[in-house]
Design an enzyme around this catalytic site. Structure first.
Site, PDB file in Angstrom:
ATOM      1  N   LYS A  40      30.499  23.332  32.356  1.00 12.07           N
ATOM      2  CA  LYS A  40      31.266  23.318  33.841  1.00 12.07           C
ATOM      3  C   LYS A  40      30.183  23.039  34.383  1.00 12.07           C
ATOM      4  O   LYS A  40      29.259  23.529  34.743  1.00 12.07           O
ATOM      5  CB  LYS A  40      31.821  24.749  33.864  1.00 12.07           C
ATOM      6  CG  LYS A  40      33.017  24.578  35.097  1.00 12.07           C
ATOM      7  CD  LYS A  40      33.954  25.397  34.857  1.00 12.07           C
ATOM      8  CE  LYS A  40      34.757  25.438  36.096  1.00 12.07           C
ATOM      9  NZ  LYS A  40      35.615  23.743  36.362  1.00 12.07           N
ATOM     10  N   GLY A  45      24.377  28.590  34.677  1.00 15.87           N
ATOM     11  CA  GLY A  45      23.593  28.185  33.462  1.00 15.87           C
ATOM     12  C   GLY A  45      23.459  26.499  33.337  1.00 15.87           C
ATOM     13  O   GLY A  45      22.618  26.064  33.333  1.00 15.87           O
ATOM     14  N   CYS A  46      24.793  26.030  33.887  1.00 15.67           N
ATOM     15  CA  CYS A  46      24.965  24.561  33.742  1.00 15.67           C
ATOM     16  C   CYS A  46      24.084  23.749  34.860  1.00 15.67           C
ATOM     17  O   CYS A  46      23.279  22.649  34.628  1.00 15.67           O
ATOM     18  CB  CYS A  46      26.195  24.180  33.814  1.00 15.67           C
ATOM     19  SG  CYS A  46      27.084  24.771  32.247  1.00 15.67           S
ATOM     20  N   THR A  47      24.030  24.387  35.992  1.00  8.96           N
ATOM     21  CA  THR A  47      23.020  24.050  37.111  1.00  8.96           C
ATOM     22  C   THR A  47      21.853  24.233  36.969  1.00  8.96           C
ATOM     23  O   THR A  47      21.030  23.221  37.196  1.00  8.96           O
ATOM     24  CB  THR A  47      23.633  24.712  38.607  1.00  8.96           C
ATOM     25  OG1 THR A  47      24.833  24.590  38.925  1.00  8.96           O
ATOM     26  CG2 THR A  47      22.638  24.388  39.490  1.00  8.96           C
ATOM     27  N   ALA A  50      21.005  21.149  34.155  1.00  9.63           N
ATOM     28  CA  ALA A  50      20.987  19.935  35.030  1.00  9.63           C
ATOM     29  C   ALA A  50      19.671  19.733  35.787  1.00  9.63           C
ATOM     30  O   ALA A  50      18.968  18.585  35.717  1.00  9.63           O
ATOM     31  CB  ALA A  50      22.336  19.901  35.691  1.00  9.63           C
TER      32      ALA A  50
END
Length: 153
Positions: A40, A45-47, A50
């Site tokens: 998401k 975690g995704c930030t 990325a």
């Protein structure tokens, strides 16, 4: 389940700007494709993942990689995520789950006893001939670029 040596499933999907991205076109560039699936936009975690790829983006390019992210978020969500963190690579809006299902990363998850379906954080490194060179399951969000680059040596 896909494995190393398999042909990567071909796809045609829209990025954050509504542009069509085709695996066939990416492969024509003669580089290895880092197709990374994440749960998401704009979550911790995704930030981290990325931003790690962003911070090492030039190294990845210099090593012969193209980076493309995929989540089931829509184009508007991807646009905000890219703008907020100055991400230099495209994000595919897989709202119809075409890619997550073709690549086998749409999984049943369990958090605090609650079961739900979501994207398993997974990265596929695809050779220019379209075969899967590596599959990184549960990549380290803060060291993901390093994991990719380490495998290229």
């Amino acid at each position: 389940m896909l494995k190393v040596g398999d042909k990567a499933p071909l796809f045609e999907a829209k990025d954050q700007n509504g542009n069509t991205i085709r695996l066939e076109d990416l492969l024509k560039e003669g580089k290895k494709i880092v197709l990374y699936f994440y749960p998401k936009d704009d979550t911790p975690g995704c930030t981290k993942q990325a931003c790690n790829l962003r911070d090492h983006y030039q190294e990845l390019l210099d090593a012969g990689y193209l980076v493309v992210g995929v989540s089931v978020d829509d184009e508007a969500s991807h646009q905000k995520f890219i703008e907020k963190y100055q991400l230099p690579f495209p994000l595919i809006a897989d709202t119809d789950h075409q890619l997550v299902e073709a690549y086998g990363v749409w999984k049943e998850k369990n958090m605090y006893g609650r079961k739900y379906w979501g994207t398993a954080r997974t990265t596929f490194v695809i050779n220019p001939d379209g075969t899967i060179e590596r599959i990184i399951k549960r990549p380290k969000t803060q060291e993901h670029a390093e994991e990719i680059l380490k495998g290229s040596k």
